[in-house]
Each structure stands twice: as structure tokens, then as C-alpha cells.
Design an enzyme around this catalytic site. Structure first.
Site: not given
Ligand code: AMP
Length: 329
Positions: A194, A197, A111
Site C-alpha cells: 500500500k 509514509k 515499539k
Molecule cells: P497513517 O498515515 O498510516 O497514519 O494513516 C492515517 C489514515 O490514513 C488511516 O486511517 C489509514 O487507514 C489511512 N491510510 C493510510 N494509508 C492508506 C492507504 N494506502 N490506503 C488507504 N488508506 C490509507
């Protein structure tokens, strides 16, 4: 029954990666454990303090989780800032936390590198607030992604330290929740990596059917297999990975066969994939939109969640105060 606590980011729409990678497991898990799911609005202030957006973000995220199947009758779903006990526990834990160990946290270092103009104390003590969120309900388990493992390790250290200083066995050592085989990683449709967002390649639960079709039809592919049974390039593998998640085994077999015999038409594959994604997403989207416009329902969910969470939090903070030597006159 084990206690599970999970924080939910309060900004950004949920995408297929969140749904298949995390949320679908939460929905199953809520029936087997005493679950607390909270929307981390205090945490959002470390990087996004925007009074005009704070409430609407929380409302959107809450609607998306409820629309996806988190059940407020089964789990305790609450807003972090509705439970001020967490702020007190955070203050108390801060007294036994060293600045040096916080400065060494990987996420803090990252950060500072990315936002050198806004290195606030909230960022530095982020792991302490996270520990307070978890220890507030004395969680046995926390479903965390790889990026949060260090924070959970710190939570265990703070818990052990508290127990040692006061000579008690009060806080448990909260462990990562193990989903076993069920963890899937959803790739993006832009060729590699992957779905995420910040990657800007998300198919969101709130997307219309037309948006989904458009995004899938734009998916990166290649020139097609040149000879039978050739290995798949990464972009094509990614399409098949999502197909395996949303489509029937027959559909997957059909297109795999077409690929292996060099008869595949990526346009047909994408059309099928889009329709199968829509089959999953459309009913969820309808529920999200319904819930989002039902202020009375949302207010009741939030009020009930707050009451249940505060009952648990109040008990912990009262016990912590007693252990630390606070006494009523
Ligand atoms: P985030 O949106 O990155 O804050 O992720 C929130 C949750 O969603 C976390 O537990 C991540 O492991 C899961 N997650 C986010 N993106 C993916 C993805 N492309 N595939 C699998 N799990 C995901």
C-alpha cells in the site's frame, strides 16, 4: 446526532492513501455528525520529541486537513495540547488501568522491539491517553484503521470499568465508525503493497505537478500482456486501482480494453494517470499553500476549535470529578 472523535497524527505529509482512504470520508462525515478532529501533538512526544519541529509539524498537518476540506465552521478542529482537560482525564483513567494489560498491547510490544532504548511510560500508557481523547467528548464513534482496533477495544474496557467501579452509566462504549462500502485501499506505485509514509512511496497532496508526473512515470509495470485477456500482474493492477479512483469510467474502460487487446502502451497509461492525479491534487495543494501562509486564519481556527473543545471537555471532567467524589469546599 452522534458524536465522532478522530485523532490526527501530527507528523508527516498527507498522501493519496490518507486522502482517499480516510480524509475524504471525514469530509463527508463532518456534516452528518458532531465531529471532533484533534491533532495529537502530545502523542507525538512518545517517539518524536523535537521542540524545533513540534509547532511547524502541527501547522503543516492542520493546513493540509483544512486545505483538503475539513470545515472548522462545521466540525471542531483543535490541537490536543490546547485542551489540558485531556491530561486530567488521562491521569484519572490511569488510576484504574493495570500495568499488565498495557504491557500486553500489541503496539507496545512492537515499539519495545523496534526501539528498546526508549521504552518510556508515555508509550506504555498510550492507550490510556487515546481513551482519554475519545472519552473526553463521550464519543459514540471513532473512525479507526485496523491497526487501532485493539486500542479502541481497550477504550471500551476502560469505559466499562469506570462505569462498573462507580455504579454509573456514564461513558459510552465507543464503536468503530463504519464507512460501509466506501473504504478504499490505495496501493503504491512501486510494484506491491500500500501507499504509505514509511513505505517511502507516497504521492503527497503537497507535491508539485512535476513531482507527481515524475513519480507516476517511474511506476513499476511489466513487459505487457502476451495474449488477449490475460490476468494483470500486481504492479499493473495497482496502476489500474489508482486509475479507478481518480479517472473517469470512460478512461478506465479505454485502458482496460487496450490491455485486453494487448495494445496497451504503459507510457500513455501513466501520462493519463499523472494528469488525473494532478486534477485532484492541484486544487487541494493550492488551498493548503494559501492556508499555510495565512497565520491570522490559522490562529482563528485554532482559537475557535480550542474554545469548542474545551467547553465539551470541561463538562466531562467536571462530571467525572463529581462521580469520583471530588467536592468543592
Ligand atoms: P497513517 O498515515 O498510516 O497514519 O494513516 C492515517 C489514515 O490514513 C488511516 O486511517 C489509514 O487507514 C489511512 N491510510 C493510510 N494509508 C492508506 C492507504 N494506502 N490506503 C488507504 N488508506 C490509507
Amino acid at each position: 446526532m452522534k458524536t465522532v472523535v478522530s485523532g490526527i497524527r501530527s507528523t508527516g505529509n498527507l498522501h493519496l492513501g490518507n486522502y482517499f482512504g480516510a480524509l475524504r470520508n471525514f469530509i463527508k462525515m463532518q456534516h452528518e455528525n458532531r465531529c471532533f478532529f484533534f491533532i495529537a501533538d502530545y502523542h507525538s512526544l512518545t517517539t518524536h520529541p523535537d521542540p524545533a519541529l513540534l509547532h511547524v509539524n502541527v501547522k503543516n498537518v492542520l493546513s493540509e486537513y483544512l486545505g483538503s476540506g475539513l470545515d472548522p465552521e462545521v466540525a471542531t478542529i483543535y490541537i490536543q495540547s490546547d485542551v489540558p482537560e485531556v491530561a486530567e482525564l488521562y491521569l484519572l483513567l490511569n488510576m484504574h488501568t493495570y500495568v499488565g494489560e498495557l504491557e500486553r498491547t500489541a503496539s507496545f510490544k512492537e515499539k519495545i522491539r523496534k526501539h528498546p532504548d526508549n521504552v518510556n511510560a508515555g508509550l506504555l500508557t498510550y492507550p490510556v491517553l487515546m481513551a482519554a481523547d475519545i472519552l473526553l467528548h463521550r464519543a459514540d464513534y471513532v473512525p479507526v484503521g485496523k491497526d487501532q482496533e485493539q486500542h479502541l477495544e481497550m477504550t471500551r474496557r476502560f469505559a466499562r470499568r469506570f462505569n462498573n467501579i462507580y455504579g454509573v452509566e456514564y461513558f459510552p462504549e465507543s464503536m468503530p465508525y463504519n464507512f460501509g462500502q466506501e473504504l478504499v485501499k490505495v496501493p503504491g506505485l512501486d510494484g506491491s503493497g500500500k501507499m504509505g509514509k514509511s513505505e517511502g512511496n507516497g504521492i503527497f497532496l503537497i507535491d508539485s505537478d512535476a513531482d507527481i508526473r515524475k513519480k507516476v512515470m517511474r511506476a513499476v509495470t511489466d513487459e505487457g500482456p502476451k495474449e488477449p485477456n490475460s490476468p494483470m500482474s500486481e504492479p499493473v493492477q495497482n496502476i489500474f486501482t489508482i486509475l479507478k479512483i481518480v479517472s473517469s469510467p470512460d478512461t478506465v474502460d479505454y485502458f482496460t480494453e487496450k490491455y485486453n487487446t494487448c495494445e496497451i502502451r504503459y507510457g500513455d497509461l501513466k501520462k493519463q494517470l499523472a494528469e488525473d492525479i494532478i486534477k485532484t491534487v492541484a486544487p487541494i495543494r493550492e488551498r493548503i499553500l494559501e492556508i499555510r501562509s495565512d497565520d491570522a486564519f490559522l490562529a482563528k481556527v485554532v482559537k475557535d476549535g480550542k474554545e469548542k473543545a474545551r467547553a465539551s471537555a470541561d463538562k466531562t471532567v467536571a462530571e467525572v470529578r463529581e462521580i469520583m467524589g471530588f467536592k468543592p469546599f
